[in-house]
Design a protein around this motif. Structure first.
Motif, PDB file in Angstrom:
ATOM      1  N   PRO A  63       0.824  -1.214   0.000  1.00  0.00           N
ATOM      2  CA  PRO A  63       0.000   0.000   0.000  1.00  0.00           C
ATOM      3  C   PRO A  63       0.857   1.263   0.000  1.00  0.00           C
ATOM      4  CG  PRO A  63       0.085  -0.926   2.203  1.00  0.00           C
ATOM      5  CD  PRO A  63       0.825  -1.890   1.315  1.00  0.00           C
ATOM      6  N   LEU A  64       1.593   1.458  -1.065  1.00  0.00           N
ATOM      7  CA  LEU A  64       2.490   2.598  -1.232  1.00  0.00           C
ATOM      8  C   LEU A  64       2.215   3.255  -2.574  1.00  0.00           C
ATOM      9  CD1 LEU A  64       5.776   0.752  -0.167  1.00  0.00           C
ATOM     10  CD2 LEU A  64       4.461   2.308   1.271  1.00  0.00           C
ATOM     11  N   ALA A  65       2.781   4.414  -2.782  1.00  0.00           N
ATOM     12  CA  ALA A  65       2.681   5.053  -4.092  1.00  0.00           C
ATOM     13  C   ALA A  65       3.333   4.162  -5.144  1.00  0.00           C
ATOM     14  CB  ALA A  65       3.367   6.418  -4.049  1.00  0.00           C
ATOM     15  N   ALA A  66       2.755   4.138  -6.335  1.00  0.00           N
ATOM     16  CA  ALA A  66       3.267   3.260  -7.400  1.00  0.00           C
ATOM     17  C   ALA A  66       4.692   3.643  -7.768  1.00  0.00           C
ATOM     18  CB  ALA A  66       2.354   3.338  -8.617  1.00  0.00           C
ATOM     19  N   ARG A  67       5.572   2.656  -7.733  1.00  0.00           N
ATOM     20  CA  ARG A  67       6.974   2.927  -8.076  1.00  0.00           C
ATOM     21  C   ARG A  67       7.684   1.623  -8.414  1.00  0.00           C
ATOM     22  NH1 ARG A  67      11.982   4.611  -5.306  1.00  0.00           N
ATOM     23  NH2 ARG A  67      11.086   4.157  -3.257  1.00  0.00           N
ATOM     24  N   SER A  68       8.403   1.628  -9.518  1.00  0.00           N
ATOM     25  CA  SER A  68       9.267   0.511  -9.886  1.00  0.00           C
ATOM     26  C   SER A  68      10.642   0.784  -9.307  1.00  0.00           C
ATOM     27  CB  SER A  68       9.340   0.362 -11.410  1.00  0.00           C
ATOM     28  OG  SER A  68       8.075   0.029 -11.943  1.00  0.00           O
ATOM     29  N   ILE A  69      11.186  -0.180  -8.570  1.00  0.00           N
ATOM     30  CA  ILE A  69      12.430   0.023  -7.822  1.00  0.00           C
ATOM     31  C   ILE A  69      13.472  -0.979  -8.295  1.00  0.00           C
ATOM     32  CG2 ILE A  69      13.467   0.055  -5.523  1.00  0.00           C
ATOM     33  CD1 ILE A  69      10.574   0.552  -4.458  1.00  0.00           C
ATOM     34  N   ALA A  94      -5.727  -1.205   8.369  1.00  0.00           N
ATOM     35  CA  ALA A  94      -5.716   0.019   9.150  1.00  0.00           C
ATOM     36  C   ALA A  94      -4.551   0.917   8.782  1.00  0.00           C
ATOM     37  CB  ALA A  94      -5.643  -0.328  10.644  1.00  0.00           C
ATOM     38  N   ALA A  95      -3.519   0.316   8.219  1.00  0.00           N
ATOM     39  CA  ALA A  95      -2.346   1.112   7.887  1.00  0.00           C
ATOM     40  C   ALA A  95      -2.652   2.095   6.778  1.00  0.00           C
ATOM     41  CB  ALA A  95      -1.176   0.198   7.476  1.00  0.00           C
ATOM     42  N   GLY A  96      -3.475   1.675   5.827  1.00  0.00           N
ATOM     43  CA  GLY A  96      -3.838   2.567   4.733  1.00  0.00           C
ATOM     44  C   GLY A  96      -2.639   2.851   3.839  1.00  0.00           C
ATOM     45  N   PRO A  97      -2.842   3.670   2.799  1.00  0.00           N
ATOM     46  CA  PRO A  97      -1.729   4.035   1.927  1.00  0.00           C
ATOM     47  C   PRO A  97      -0.645   4.754   2.702  1.00  0.00           C
ATOM     48  CG  PRO A  97      -3.847   4.596   0.945  1.00  0.00           C
ATOM     49  CD  PRO A  97      -4.115   4.229   2.367  1.00  0.00           C
ATOM     50  N   GLN A  98       0.592   4.439   2.387  1.00  0.00           N
ATOM     51  CA  GLN A  98       1.726   5.059   3.043  1.00  0.00           C
ATOM     52  C   GLN A  98       2.606   5.701   1.997  1.00  0.00           C
ATOM     53  OE1 GLN A  98       3.713   2.115   5.414  1.00  0.00           O
ATOM     54  NE2 GLN A  98       1.796   1.122   5.974  1.00  0.00           N
ATOM     55  N   PRO A  99       3.382   6.699   2.394  1.00  0.00           N
ATOM     56  CA  PRO A  99       4.285   7.324   1.427  1.00  0.00           C
ATOM     57  C   PRO A  99       5.353   6.345   1.008  1.00  0.00           C
ATOM     58  CG  PRO A  99       4.734   8.118   3.639  1.00  0.00           C
ATOM     59  CD  PRO A  99       3.456   7.327   3.711  1.00  0.00           C
ATOM     60  N   TYR A 150      15.114  -4.414 -14.021  1.00  0.00           N
ATOM     61  CA  TYR A 150      14.099  -5.376 -14.476  1.00  0.00           C
ATOM     62  C   TYR A 150      14.323  -6.772 -13.896  1.00  0.00           C
ATOM     63  CZ  TYR A 150      13.128  -1.746 -17.959  1.00  0.00           C
ATOM     64  OH  TYR A 150      12.814  -0.550 -18.561  1.00  0.00           O
ATOM     65  N   ALA A 151      15.574  -7.150 -13.698  1.00  0.00           N
ATOM     66  CA  ALA A 151      15.892  -8.487 -13.185  1.00  0.00           C
ATOM     67  C   ALA A 151      16.451  -8.452 -11.782  1.00  0.00           C
ATOM     68  CB  ALA A 151      16.891  -9.181 -14.121  1.00  0.00           C
ATOM     69  N   LYS A 152      16.302  -7.315 -11.081  1.00  0.00           N
ATOM     70  CA  LYS A 152      16.820  -7.223  -9.710  1.00  0.00           C
ATOM     71  C   LYS A 152      16.155  -6.051  -9.012  1.00  0.00           C
ATOM     72  CE  LYS A 152      21.196  -7.870  -7.305  1.00  0.00           C
ATOM     73  NZ  LYS A 152      22.681  -7.838  -7.460  1.00  0.00           N
ATOM     74  N   GLY A 153      14.903  -6.235  -8.613  1.00  0.00           N
ATOM     75  CA  GLY A 153      14.193  -5.131  -7.989  1.00  0.00           C
ATOM     76  C   GLY A 153      12.869  -5.565  -7.402  1.00  0.00           C
ATOM     77  N   CYS A 154      11.966  -4.597  -7.230  1.00  0.00           N
ATOM     78  CA  CYS A 154      10.656  -4.870  -6.652  1.00  0.00           C
ATOM     79  C   CYS A 154       9.675  -3.800  -7.106  1.00  0.00           C
ATOM     80  CB  CYS A 154      10.731  -4.935  -5.125  1.00  0.00           C
ATOM     81  SG  CYS A 154      11.354  -3.421  -4.365  1.00  0.00           S
ATOM     82  N   LEU A 155       8.442  -3.890  -6.646  1.00  0.00           N
ATOM     83  CA  LEU A 155       7.370  -3.026  -7.128  1.00  0.00           C
ATOM     84  C   LEU A 155       6.500  -2.582  -5.968  1.00  0.00           C
ATOM     85  CD1 LEU A 155       5.572  -1.845  -9.444  1.00  0.00           C
ATOM     86  CD2 LEU A 155       4.492  -4.104  -9.585  1.00  0.00           C
ATOM     87  N   ALA A 156       6.286  -1.277  -5.866  1.00  0.00           N
ATOM     88  CA  ALA A 156       5.381  -0.728  -4.851  1.00  0.00           C
ATOM     89  C   ALA A 156       4.119  -0.224  -5.539  1.00  0.00           C
ATOM     90  CB  ALA A 156       6.063   0.423  -4.097  1.00  0.00           C
ATOM     91  N   GLY A 157       2.991  -0.325  -4.844  1.00  0.00           N
ATOM     92  CA  GLY A 157       1.740   0.215  -5.365  1.00  0.00           C
ATOM     93  C   GLY A 157       1.289  -0.398  -6.674  1.00  0.00           C
ATOM     94  N   ALA A 158       1.421  -1.712  -6.809  1.00  0.00           N
ATOM     95  CA  ALA A 158       1.056  -2.388  -8.059  1.00  0.00           C
ATOM     96  C   ALA A 158      -0.450  -2.348  -8.303  1.00  0.00           C
ATOM     97  CB  ALA A 158       1.537  -3.842  -8.023  1.00  0.00           C
TER      98      ALA A 158
END
Length: 401
Positions: free
Chosen positions: A79-85, A356-361, A88-96
């Motif tokens: 539950p974060l703002a959408a961001r590719s971190i 309860a945490a809701g979206p987080q920065p 492509y072959a070594k990372g993660c995804l927030a806010g999918a």
């Protein structure tokens, strides 16, 4: 005079044992005893010295849980703002965002994998491609394969990339004119486009609509690459002779596998600080020349050598495979993995989101680590020798996948 001489001779004989005894107990004997004692002392001291040199045994360090097990266990997006971190072959995804399993011009496949998640920009592009191809290119609809896991990251199997929500697999099999059941989506096999020679497409299944679909995908500005088998690249090149605008054709790249589906990769989206871009393709080279020729040589089946009876070789254990750990991913991926979940555990039960945490920065941006050269998703120029391919069940786990 004879009597004294005889007496002296007898005395000498009788004194001989005494002299020998004195010699045995004299300086020579003492030296020998000292030398023998020294040897015995050294022999006793040797084990003590060896014992002193022997380092105390340390407890074996526990192995880190592979990141693929941690990310594979999470069933919900961060539950974060959408961001590719990361890369492509070594990372993660927030806010999918999820691709709906059914749409007006697409159906998601292999639902049990839970890999229909991606960056919102990619999801929007897949939906647009489906609608545009149906309206303008005579393509009945897309069957969409793997995109990414809810939080990206390494997968338990099938891909090396698809980790940051910017890669999507689209089947080369047209969507049927009915809704597929969940069972069909798990069991239906995609159709290979290859002819028996493995270096050309099968005219029984390959159509002009396939060319139009690939051109449509590569024509979008956000698309960086479209990965296909060299035989498909050759078919597209032959169908596009005489076209002046060949920028889109330069984006269609030859790569291992990719004869059942094609692979769309988009550029790092705006607002994705820490997303590491792949070098852009050379738009001055459409890839239909020497590069394609070389790739076709690589994928052309080699004649089998004559069978020669050889002595059996002793079996050697396979080397232990090392998987990416959480510490090897960008630091922000730790926050992505933990966000909104009470705990992160390896594969087992699905993680429960903390509503309860809701979206987080989103976590603060940090420079992404340098990506390994071998994980760029394609080779340009292609390697002189084909890389060792994994087992059939895991053939899609190539660097381009």
């Amino acid at each position: 005079m004879r009597v004294p001489t005889l007496v002296l001779s007898c005395a000498a004989v009788l004194a001989l044992p005494v002299l020998l005894a004195l010699q045995h107990d004299g300086p020579l004997a003492a030296a020998a005893s000292k030398q023998e004692a020294a040897h015995k002392g050294a022999a006793k001291a040797a084990p003590k010295k060896a014992a002193a040199k022997k380092a105390p045994s340390k407890a074996a360090k526990p192995k880190a849980t592979p990141a693929r097990e941690l990310f594979g266990a999470i069933k919900t997006p961060a539950p974060l703002a959408a961001r590719s971190i990361g890369f492509y072959a070594k990372g993660c995804l927030a806010g999918a965002s999820p691709l709906p399993i059914d749409g007006p011009a697409w159906q998601a496949m292999r639902l049990s994998r839970n890999r229909n998640w991606g960056h919102p920009d990619l999801i929007a592009l897949v939906e647009k491609l489906a609608a545009d191809a149906k309206e303008h290119d005579g393509w009945p609809g897309l069957l969409v394969g793997d995109i990414s896991q809810p939080r990206g990251g390494p997968m338990l199997g099938g891909h090396a990339s698809h980790q940051v929500g910017l890669d999507a697999d689209v089947w080369l099999t047209p969507m049927p004119d009915r809704r597929l059941s969940e069972k069909e989506r798990e069991e239906l096999s995609a159709t290979s486009m290859l002819a028996d020679d493995k270096v050309s497409v099968d005219p029984k299944v390959w159509t002009e609509a396939h060319v139009r679909l690939l051109k449509r995908a590569a024509s979008y500005k956000a698309v960086e690459r479209v990965l296909v088998h060299p035989a498909i690249k050759k078919a597209v090149c032959e169908a596009s002779k005489g076209e002046k605008d060949r920028v889109w054709l330069s984006k269609i790249r030859s790569y291992w596998g990719h004869y059942f589906h094609f692979h769309i990769r988009i550029a790092c989206p705006k607002g994705s600080a820490g997303c590491e871009a792949q070098p852009s393709v050379n738009h001055d080279d459409d890839g239909c020349g020497a590069e394609l020729t070389h790739w076709l040589k690589l994928v052309k089946p080699k004649p089998s050598p004559p069978a020669v009876a050889a002595a059996p070789k002793p079996a050697t254990p396979a080397p232990e495979r090392r998987y990416i750990t959480l510490d090897q991913l960008p630091a922000e991926c730790r926050a992505v993995l933990a966000s909104g979940t009470p705990a992160v555990t390896p594969m087992g039960a699905a993680a429960v989101p903390d509503k309860a945490a809701g979206p987080q920065p989103a976590p603060a941006a940090k420079p992404a680590p340098a990506a390994p050269p071998a994980s760029t998703g394609e080779a340009r120029p292609p390697p002189a020798k084909p890389a060792a391919k994994p087992a059939t069940a895991n053939r899609k786990a190539s660097l381009g996948e």
